[in-house]
Scaffold this motif. Structure first.
Motif, PDB file in Angstrom:
ATOM      1  N   THR A  15       9.701  62.116 -29.781  1.00  0.00           N
ATOM      2  CA  THR A  15      10.400  62.171 -28.497  1.00  0.00           C
ATOM      3  C   THR A  15      11.302  60.934 -28.373  1.00  0.00           C
ATOM      4  N   LEU A  41      12.519  65.828 -29.655  1.00  0.00           N
ATOM      5  CA  LEU A  41      12.750  66.236 -28.265  1.00  0.00           C
ATOM      6  C   LEU A  41      13.447  65.074 -27.572  1.00  0.00           C
ATOM      7  N   ASP A  42      14.652  65.320 -27.082  1.00  0.00           N
ATOM      8  CA  ASP A  42      15.411  64.234 -26.466  1.00  0.00           C
ATOM      9  C   ASP A  42      16.249  64.799 -25.320  1.00  0.00           C
ATOM     10  N   LYS A  43      16.246  64.072 -24.233  1.00  0.00           N
ATOM     11  CA  LYS A  43      16.992  64.517 -23.043  1.00  0.00           C
ATOM     12  C   LYS A  43      18.500  64.279 -23.185  1.00  0.00           C
ATOM     13  N   ILE A  73      10.854  64.742 -21.485  1.00  0.00           N
ATOM     14  CA  ILE A  73       9.408  64.600 -21.728  1.00  0.00           C
ATOM     15  C   ILE A  73       8.606  64.774 -20.439  1.00  0.00           C
ATOM     16  N   VAL A  79       7.436  70.521 -23.043  1.00  0.00           N
ATOM     17  CA  VAL A  79       6.588  69.665 -23.885  1.00  0.00           C
ATOM     18  C   VAL A  79       5.394  70.423 -24.478  1.00  0.00           C
ATOM     19  N   VAL A  89       2.409  62.992 -32.118  1.00  0.00           N
ATOM     20  CA  VAL A  89       3.565  62.783 -31.248  1.00  0.00           C
ATOM     21  C   VAL A  89       3.899  61.295 -31.312  1.00  0.00           C
ATOM     22  N   ASN A  91       6.148  58.690 -29.402  1.00  0.00           N
ATOM     23  CA  ASN A  91       6.968  58.662 -28.179  1.00  0.00           C
ATOM     24  C   ASN A  91       7.862  57.433 -28.080  1.00  0.00           C
ATOM     25  N   ALA A  93      10.758  57.980 -26.320  1.00  0.00           N
ATOM     26  CA  ALA A  93      11.592  58.305 -25.149  1.00  0.00           C
ATOM     27  C   ALA A  93      11.314  57.333 -24.015  1.00  0.00           C
ATOM     28  N   LEU A 119       3.127  63.974 -21.670  1.00  0.00           N
ATOM     29  CA  LEU A 119       2.796  64.031 -23.107  1.00  0.00           C
ATOM     30  C   LEU A 119       1.284  63.958 -23.312  1.00  0.00           C
TER      31      LEU A 119
END
Ligand code: NAD
Ligand code: DAU
Length: 363
Positions: A15, A41-43, A73, A79, A89, A91, A93, A119
């Motif tokens: 993330t 996973l990225d905004k 996230i 998620v 995972v 993280n 982010a 998460l």
């Protein structure tokens, strides 16, 4: 550098993998060609940049093991299914810039605390499936934290058991995120490990931070806004060393443990700025003393005994890493110029206009 030959975790959810350190982690891990599958996973906030992963997406063998998902996230609907398919995972982010946390703290709470909670809950759901025999084991969660959670350290070096005394909205939110992560280890037995990294620098660093801001401004002969007396001290860690240490803790760290990731390259801001100007062949007269950051932490320094005992050693000497970084920015204007336009201009005005208007010679 010590690296594991056979990774234990083969399916990773990374993330924040389009940011500075996360993308380095992904590029380096994929380039090993060891079969690891990565979902990012990225905004794609202002700090996220898919171009940071272009090398992975352009390589057919790596691209076949890679998937990019745009999302938050803090959104459990996105998620949960991704965590269900992951062995671990990692993280990265976060909202990561102290100055922005001073201007507008709320996004920091949402991502750096509530996002971590989402998460953790998704991992807990998978832990329940593992207990029911529906998957082999619960996913491991590595929470990437920061030396800033210790607060300003006037003398000595912070150890993992020291009190947390964060002093900015950013570092307080990061402390909240990692405390929550640890509480899920204690309360629910979730497999959680935490790293606390020091100030990181290198290629693909967003130009809002000291080193890339000053390199890119100096390339354009623009003023360099040095906060206060410039004698604040940071411990500078090359990005590939930080990403490598995180990978090492992911593979070898003990569940529930926290690992400092220092660099042993403590420098004043003035020294760092002088070194980058020298590499660029630009004059010190570009540097302006401006109003200080409110609540500015004077110094960070960490003890790295625990990580060293786990078998990790950094590879990059500071002078070499800084030279490589300056050269990378000089050679990659096509990467950073678009970032320093549009929304950036409003941010820059808000953060620096009044400061620079009232600045003085930095001596
Ligand atoms: P960065 O700001 O460059 O990247 C953050 C990434 O997270 C971006 O790609 C962004 O789009 C993404 N993101 C932000 N909010 C999100 C959300 N809600 N959902 C999904 N993605 C989101 O940050 P960085 O410098 O690469 O730092 C990565 C991590 O390392 C952060 O957790 C930071 O606190 C920590 N850290 C950074 C440093 C440093 O010096 N840069 C040092 C120690 C620890
Ligand atoms: O220590 C780890 C932290 O390092 C990470 O957790 C953060 O995500 C990361 O942004 C970084 O925080 P800092 O606040 O230390 O980094 P920054 O590059 O913003 O500032 C470094 C030093 O330079 C600090 O003393 C403030 C000073 N500075 C920064 C900027 C942007 C200036 O003097 N002028 C500036 O314009």
């Amino acid at each position: 550098m010590t690296q594991s030959i056979e990774p234990h975790f083969r399916r990773l959810l990374v993330t924040g993998g389009a940011g500075f350190i996360g993308s380095c982690f992904v590029r380096d891990r994929m380039a090993r060609r060891d079969g690891t599958q990565i979902v990012v996973l990225d905004k794609l906030t202002y700090a996220g940049n898919r171009a940071n992963l272009a090398a992975v997406e352009a390589d057919p063998e790596q691209a076949a093991r890679f998937r990019f998902v745009v999302g938050d996230i803090a959104d459990s609907h996105i998620v949960a299914p991704l965590v269900a398919e992951a062995d671990a995972v990692v993280n990265f982010a976060a909202e990561s810039h102290v100055d922005r946390s001073i201007l507008e703290p709320v996004d920091f709470l949402r991502t750096d605390v509530l996002g971590v909670h989402v998460l953790l809950e998704a991992c807990r759901e998978q832990q329940a499936r593992a207990l029911a025999g529906d998957r082999a084991s619960a996913p491991r969660l590595l929470q990437v934290s920061t030396d800033e959670v210790y607060g300003s350290v006037e003398t000595g070096e912070s150890r993992e058991g020291d009190r947390l005394e964060p002093r900015s909205p950013y570092s307080s939110a990061k402390a909240g995120g990692e405390l929550l992560a640890r509480s899920y280890f204690v309360t629910y037995g979730l497999d959680v490990v935490i790293t606390r990294g020091s100030n990181t620098y290198g290629p693909f660093h967003h130009p809002e931070k000291l080193i890339p801001l000053f390199i890119t401004n100096a390339i354009d002969d623009q003023q360099l806004p040095l906060y206060g007396d410039g004698l604040q001290r940071r411990d500078w860690l090359y990005v590939a060393d930080h990403a490598g240490a995180i990978g090492h803790v992911l593979e070898h760290g003990r569940s529930g443990e926290i690992y400092n990731v220092p660099a042993a390259n403590e420098r004043t801001n003035r020294d760092v700025v002088a070194a980058l100007l020298e590499r660029l062949g630009k004059p010190w007269s570009l540097v302006r003393t401006v109003a200080d950051r409110p609540g500015h932490d004077r110094r960070y320094a960490m003890d790295g005994t625990k990580l060293a005992a786990l078998g990790w050693k950094n590879a990059m000497p500071f002078e070499e890493g800084l030279a490589a970084t300056v050269d990378w920015f000089r050679d990659n204007e096509a990467w950073w110029r678009p970032i320093k336009s549009g929304q950036w201009e409003e941010y820059y005005r808000r953060q620096y206009s009044a400061r620079l208007a009232n600045s003085r010679d930095a001596g």
